[in-house]
Design an enzyme around this catalytic site. Structure first.
Site, PDB file in Angstrom:
ATOM      1  N   LYS A  91       0.824  -1.222   0.000  1.00  0.00           N
ATOM      2  CA  LYS A  91       0.000   0.000   0.000  1.00  0.00           C
ATOM      3  C   LYS A  91       0.852   1.264   0.000  1.00  0.00           C
ATOM      4  O   LYS A  91       0.771   2.101   0.892  1.00  0.00           O
ATOM      5  CB  LYS A  91      -0.986  -0.025   1.168  1.00  0.00           C
ATOM      6  CG  LYS A  91      -1.959  -1.192   1.050  1.00  0.00           C
ATOM      7  CD  LYS A  91      -3.088  -1.138   2.044  1.00  0.00           C
ATOM      8  CE  LYS A  91      -4.077  -2.263   1.848  1.00  0.00           C
ATOM      9  NZ  LYS A  91      -3.562  -3.613   2.103  1.00  0.00           N
TER      10      LYS A  91
HETATM   11  P1  OMP Z   1      -8.481 -11.729   5.279  1.00  0.00           P
HETATM   12  O1  OMP Z   1      -9.620 -10.928   5.755  1.00  0.00           O
HETATM   13  O2  OMP Z   1      -7.783 -12.454   6.403  1.00  0.00           O
HETATM   14  O3  OMP Z   1      -8.822 -12.665   4.142  1.00  0.00           O
HETATM   15  O4  OMP Z   1      -7.344 -10.720   4.766  1.00  0.00           O
HETATM   16  C1  OMP Z   1      -7.565  -9.788   3.775  1.00  0.00           C
HETATM   17  C2  OMP Z   1      -6.259  -9.270   3.226  1.00  0.00           C
HETATM   18  O5  OMP Z   1      -6.537  -8.331   2.181  1.00  0.00           O
HETATM   19  C3  OMP Z   1      -5.399  -8.495   4.221  1.00  0.00           C
HETATM   20  O6  OMP Z   1      -4.036  -8.646   3.827  1.00  0.00           O
HETATM   21  C4  OMP Z   1      -5.828  -7.063   4.034  1.00  0.00           C
HETATM   22  O7  OMP Z   1      -4.811  -6.139   4.394  1.00  0.00           O
HETATM   23  C5  OMP Z   1      -6.082  -7.024   2.526  1.00  0.00           C
HETATM   24  N1  OMP Z   1      -7.095  -6.025   2.054  1.00  0.00           N
HETATM   25  C6  OMP Z   1      -8.355  -6.008   2.600  1.00  0.00           C
HETATM   26  O8  OMP Z   1      -8.706  -6.808   3.471  1.00  0.00           O
HETATM   27  N2  OMP Z   1      -9.269  -5.083   2.167  1.00  0.00           N
HETATM   28  C7  OMP Z   1      -8.985  -4.195   1.188  1.00  0.00           C
HETATM   29  O9  OMP Z   1      -9.858  -3.415   0.805  1.00  0.00           O
HETATM   30  C8  OMP Z   1      -7.716  -4.196   0.606  1.00  0.00           C
HETATM   31  C9  OMP Z   1      -6.805  -5.156   0.990  1.00  0.00           C
HETATM   32  C10 OMP Z   1      -5.607  -5.263   0.161  1.00  0.00           C
HETATM   33  O10 OMP Z   1      -5.177  -4.251  -0.388  1.00  0.00           O
HETATM   34  O11 OMP Z   1      -5.117  -6.349  -0.078  1.00  0.00           O
END
Ligand code: OMP
Length: 261
Positions: A91
């Protein structure tokens, strides 16, 4: 060939749209040493690489451990060995001169294939990443968290802020290497996103723990260009998770995705 085409070919080869998020919380492992964490990640990759076209590595899970954690970030591209696409979920996004060095560290030094960036500082903060024609840039447009209401869904004149971000990404996509981050929890907005997004890949986090809609994400994303649905905790983050269980959970998501496709 450009990044977005390579990404699509890799997804088609593996007949999958799953992006496995390698968000490893060391505290959930039975052996809490960072050497163990590194070999555990290697084993996850070995056991899932035939299924996963894409892995996303959220840097916070590694940077929190200092230089030893950074060493793991350095090793992951070796473990994957070009068999899947790697997204550095770092990010980034800063004034152009600083963004140039962020891009250099992620693309030239670490050797990742793509990166997540924040659009908050505008188009000049993203261009240094996009100028790497063979690398991918996923721009946060409509995120999965409740805070996406705070700015992204607010109206400026006749439309929501996230739509301006998507339009900027359409314009930035000269080398066909720009994608959007669209949270899978935004199922009500996905058709609107599709209307504005001109054939861009969507990185879609929020499946599993955040309650995102897998079917709708795949269907709408596929119609636009390519959805990459990210699952991290939903596959990995249980106490002392065995590699064979991770393989099984990955296969389970893969089968669901293949059925929807
Ligand atoms: P889980 O919820 O464990 O599946 O993780 C989601 C992953 O996606 C994490 O690494 C978050 O930082 C990332 N993420 C989001 O959850 N929401 C977003 O809107 C954007 C991201 C990202 O940019 O990857």
């Amino acid at each position: 060939m450009n990044f977005n085409q390579i990404l699509k070919i890799k997804c088609n080869e593996k007949n999958n749209r799953l992006c496995l998020g390698l968000d490893i919380d060391k505290n959930s492992l039975e052996n809490k040493s960072l050497d163990y964490m590194s070999s555990y990640i290697k084993d996850i990759i070995i056991s899932t690489v035939d299924l996963c076209p894409v892995y996303k590595i959220n840097f916070s899970f590694y940077e929190r451990h200092g230089s030893k954690g950074y060493e793991i970030l350095e090793k992951i591209p070796e473990y994957v060995n070009g068999e899947s696409i790697l997204i550095a979920d770092a990010k980034r996004g800063d004034i152009g001169n600083s963004s140039k060095f962020y891009a250099e560290s992620i693309f030239d030094y670490l050797g990742y294939d793509s990166v997540t960036v924040s659009p908050f500082m505008g188009i000049d903060s993203i261009k240094p990443f996009v100028n790497y024609k063979n690398k991918g840039v996923f721009v946060l447009a409509l995120t999965s968290n409740p805070g996406s209401n705070d700015f992204q869904k607010k109206y400026i004149n006749d439309k929501e802020l996230y739509k301006y971000v998507i339009e900027m990404c359409n314009e930035l996509n000269r080398y066909n290497n720009v994608g959007l981050v669209i949270g899978a929890t935004n199922d009500e907005e996905l058709d609107e996103v599709s209307f504005v997004s001109s054939s861009l890949p969507w990185l879609m986090p929020g499946i599993g723990f955040q309650g995102g809609n897998l079917e709708k994400s795949i269907l709408v994303g596929e119609k636009n260009y390519l959805p990459l649905v990210n699952v991290s905790r939903g596959i990995l983050n249980f106490k002392n998770r065995k590699i064979s269980d991770i393989r099984e959970a990955t296969l389970n998501y893969t089968n669901q995705i293949r059925e929807i496709l």
